[in-house]
Design a protein around this motif. Structure first.
Motif, PDB file in Angstrom:
ATOM      1  N   PRO A  92       0.807  -1.223   0.000  1.00  0.00           N
ATOM      2  CA  PRO A  92       0.000   0.000   0.000  1.00  0.00           C
ATOM      3  C   PRO A  92       0.842   1.276   0.000  1.00  0.00           C
ATOM      4  CG  PRO A  92      -0.917  -1.582   1.547  1.00  0.00           C
ATOM      5  CD  PRO A  92       0.396  -2.135   1.105  1.00  0.00           C
ATOM      6  N   THR A  93       1.948   1.275   0.767  1.00  0.00           N
ATOM      7  CA  THR A  93       2.783   2.470   0.799  1.00  0.00           C
ATOM      8  C   THR A  93       3.489   2.671  -0.532  1.00  0.00           C
ATOM      9  OG1 THR A  93       3.107   2.145   3.169  1.00  0.00           O
ATOM     10  CG2 THR A  93       4.599   3.672   2.068  1.00  0.00           C
ATOM     11  N   SER A  94       3.978   1.580  -1.134  1.00  0.00           N
ATOM     12  CA  SER A  94       4.591   1.697  -2.454  1.00  0.00           C
ATOM     13  C   SER A  94       3.577   2.213  -3.472  1.00  0.00           C
ATOM     14  CB  SER A  94       5.134   0.335  -2.891  1.00  0.00           C
ATOM     15  OG  SER A  94       6.166  -0.102  -2.047  1.00  0.00           O
ATOM     16  N   LEU A  95       2.361   1.691  -3.415  1.00  0.00           N
ATOM     17  CA  LEU A  95       1.310   2.174  -4.308  1.00  0.00           C
ATOM     18  C   LEU A  95       1.012   3.651  -4.073  1.00  0.00           C
ATOM     19  CD1 LEU A  95      -1.277  -0.747  -4.506  1.00  0.00           C
ATOM     20  CD2 LEU A  95      -0.477   0.601  -6.444  1.00  0.00           C
ATOM     21  N   SER A 137      -4.731  11.216  -7.410  1.00  0.00           N
ATOM     22  CA  SER A 137      -4.161   9.900  -7.100  1.00  0.00           C
ATOM     23  C   SER A 137      -5.260   8.904  -6.754  1.00  0.00           C
ATOM     24  CB  SER A 137      -3.178  10.018  -5.927  1.00  0.00           C
ATOM     25  OG  SER A 137      -2.111  10.871  -6.238  1.00  0.00           O
ATOM     26  N   THR A 138      -6.237   9.349  -5.977  1.00  0.00           N
ATOM     27  CA  THR A 138      -7.334   8.471  -5.579  1.00  0.00           C
ATOM     28  C   THR A 138      -8.155   8.037  -6.786  1.00  0.00           C
ATOM     29  OG1 THR A 138      -7.470   9.562  -3.418  1.00  0.00           O
ATOM     30  CG2 THR A 138      -9.383   8.295  -4.124  1.00  0.00           C
ATOM     31  N   VAL A 176      -9.410  -4.416  -0.847  1.00  0.00           N
ATOM     32  CA  VAL A 176      -8.584  -4.203   0.351  1.00  0.00           C
ATOM     33  C   VAL A 176      -7.304  -3.451  -0.010  1.00  0.00           C
ATOM     34  CG1 VAL A 176      -7.138  -5.385   2.054  1.00  0.00           C
ATOM     35  CG2 VAL A 176      -9.495  -6.112   1.701  1.00  0.00           C
ATOM     36  N   CYS A 177      -6.639  -3.867  -1.088  1.00  0.00           N
ATOM     37  CA  CYS A 177      -5.415  -3.173  -1.522  1.00  0.00           C
ATOM     38  C   CYS A 177      -5.701  -1.720  -1.865  1.00  0.00           C
ATOM     39  CB  CYS A 177      -4.809  -3.892  -2.730  1.00  0.00           C
ATOM     40  SG  CYS A 177      -4.217  -5.557  -2.397  1.00  0.00           S
ATOM     41  N   CYS A 178      -6.797  -1.487  -2.559  1.00  0.00           N
ATOM     42  CA  CYS A 178      -7.183  -0.129  -2.938  1.00  0.00           C
ATOM     43  C   CYS A 178      -7.446   0.726  -1.707  1.00  0.00           C
ATOM     44  CB  CYS A 178      -8.417  -0.191  -3.832  1.00  0.00           C
ATOM     45  SG  CYS A 178      -9.145   1.411  -4.226  1.00  0.00           S
ATOM     46  N   THR A 179      -8.208   0.194  -0.747  1.00  0.00           N
ATOM     47  CA  THR A 179      -8.558   0.952   0.453  1.00  0.00           C
ATOM     48  C   THR A 179      -7.331   1.290   1.287  1.00  0.00           C
ATOM     49  OG1 THR A 179     -10.713  -0.139   0.514  1.00  0.00           O
ATOM     50  CG2 THR A 179      -9.977   0.954   2.532  1.00  0.00           C
TER      51      THR A 179
END
Length: 481
Positions: free
Chosen positions: A135-138, A168-169, A373-376
């Motif tokens: 998530p942080t890398s994304l 970004s979102t 989940v990854c998106c959130t």
């Protein structure tokens, strides 16, 4: 969609967990079977190379040059670190090639570590990856995307905080929708934008070579290149490697989708052998091109290295650079979403995450809950932190996971020497990688300590959520619901 570990999918005729029957009311009925749910094999050699290259080449080459140069103290040492970083990545990828065909499961590091070291170690790796690393890398990549897209709109200042976060979102949400809708769409986007980003970096390299032929290589001459403005300590060199490793992160992502890879025993090593040397070549010559146009001081003072490069050399065509970087990072976001969602899927299938995340869409064959989940998690991190300060810790956690996984290769060789291995690397390769890994741990004890604390926060979660089998009935009913 229908449920979790006990589920039938029409995605493939092999290795399915359950036989599900569609009822008249449109719902699915679960019927038990000893086999496992798998995803459809749709990834060929070209798409496999695109996944590796697309995941590696994202925002890193446009962020990390500044960090590598700052910690290395000279142009020459910075270039050496870029080349060595590619070499270390090749060593690691060769080890992962052996593991990938010996343990042909999706999930990459997580699946291998769980198979070799057991549930706790596998869960901790999964915990740190799903909640922190990816998530942080994304978030970093998506923010880089928005900053470069908005750069022509705000040419003389940094883009407003809210504007960059909103863009970004929107980007992350759109690509999540694409990945939920079709594996084929996601891989086609990856193919197209991988080609686009290579063309963009090819432009930088070509302009840099023209500069060299015109004699503009002052900072690349040995005397100037190794003129240190500061003497780097061992710790500084380690931090330079960590900064560079952020640009190389993603080299192991093809191992997360092994079950979707056509003929993995052939295409997994082939994709690695094609992709990693190509990326190393591109990164090294891109940095060389930067130094044909900028002095070390100019590069260190730039907030957008590629934009500064374009403004100095491309003139009226300088707008190409922010657009090219935006295309590059867009493809990187897509690749990270595609592969990190498969890690969630694999963890849920093994019982280390809620079974909801092991659901795949009956028609589209995509792990929609895992993607959500990854998106959130990405959007939350994007709005709560300054992600650049986390790069060193992210890189350390990455290296820690790589090191534990490659140590598992040695353990597996000792435990099961007769196990069939279509690819078997020389033992000097994993040993050399682990020596480098130990060097990083020893050189930066503070980063090491904080990274370990982050990882170990998953221990109580494991014992409460996974190891504790006899939970109260009310709690089990709540989780099941």
């Amino acid at each position: 969609m229908d449920g979790g570990k006990r589920y039938r999918s029409n995605c493939t005729k092999q290795d399915q967990t359950t036989q599900a029957t569609m009822l008249k009311n449109g719902k699915y009925k679960r019927e038990s079977s000893p086999e496992r749910v798998t995803l459809k094999k749709e990834i060929g050699l070209i798409s496999a190379c695109a996944i590796i290259i697309g995941n590696i080449i994202g925002s890193g080459i446009f962020i990390s040059p500044k960090g590598v140069l700052e910690h290395s103290g000279s142009v020459g040492l910075a270039l050496v670190i870029w080349v060595l970083g590619g070499g270390i990545t090749v060593l690691g990828s060769l080890c992962y090639a052996e593991l990938g065909v010996t343990i042909p499961k999706s999930g990459g590091d997580y699946s291998y570590v769980t198979e070799i070291f057991g549930g706790l170690v596998g869960f901790l790796l999964l915990w740190s990856a799903v909640l922190i690393m990816y998530p942080t890398s994304l978030a970093v990549i998506s923010l880089t995307f928005s900053n470069y897209v908005l750069q022509p709109v705000f040419p003389d200042c940094i883009a407003p905080y809210n504007a960059s976060r909103i863009l970004s979102t929107v980007c992350v949400l759109f690509l999540t929708w694409v990945n939920c809708s079709s594996v084929r769409w996601a891989t086609r986007i990856q193919d197209v934008f991988t080609a686009g980003k290579l063309l963009a970096l090819g432009l930088i390299i070509t302009v840099g070579l023209v500069q060299i032929f015109q004699g503009n290589y002052k900072w690349l001459e040995p005397q100037a290149a190794f003129d240190f403005w500061k003497t780097p300590s061992v710790g500084e060199i380690a931090l330079a490697f960590l900064q560079g490793s952020f640009a190389f992160s993603g080299w192991n992502f093809l191992n997360y989708v092994t079950e979707e890879l056509v003929d993995p025993r052939r295409n997994l090593p082939r994709a690695i052998f094609i992709s990693i040397p190509l990326v190393t070549f591109v990164y090294t010559f891109t940095n060389i091109a930067y130094f044909t146009a900028m002095s070390p001081e100019e590069l260190l003072s730039s907030n957008a290295v590629a934009v500064t490069f374009g403004q100095k050399l491309l003139g009226a065509m300088s707008w190409i650079m922010p657009i090219s970087v935006a295309l590059s990072t867009f493809g990187g976001i897509n690749g990270y979403l595609f592969t990190s969602s498969r890690l969630c899927f694999s963890g849920a299938r093994e019982g280390h995450m809620p079974s909801l995340l092991a659901m795949i869409h009956f028609k589209n064959c995509t792990p929609i809950p895992a993607l959500l989940v990854c998106c959130t998690a990405t959007i939350v991190i994007m709005f709560i932190g300054e992600t650049y300060t986390l790069i060193n810790y992210l890189s350390f956690i990455n290296y820690l996971c790589y090191g534990v996984t490659i140590a598992g290769l040695l353990v597996l060789r000792r435990r099961k020497p007769s196990l069939y291995r279509p690819i078997k690397v020389n033992l000097l390769i994993p040993v050399t990688y682990l020596i480098f890994w130990a060097f990083l741990l020893y050189s930066e004890p503070v980063v090491c300590g904080i990274g370990l604390v982050i990882i170990l926060t998953g221990v109580p979660v494991y014992f409460l959520g996974v190891y504790w089998k006899n939970k109260p009935k009310c709690l089990n009913n709540f989780i099941g619901t």
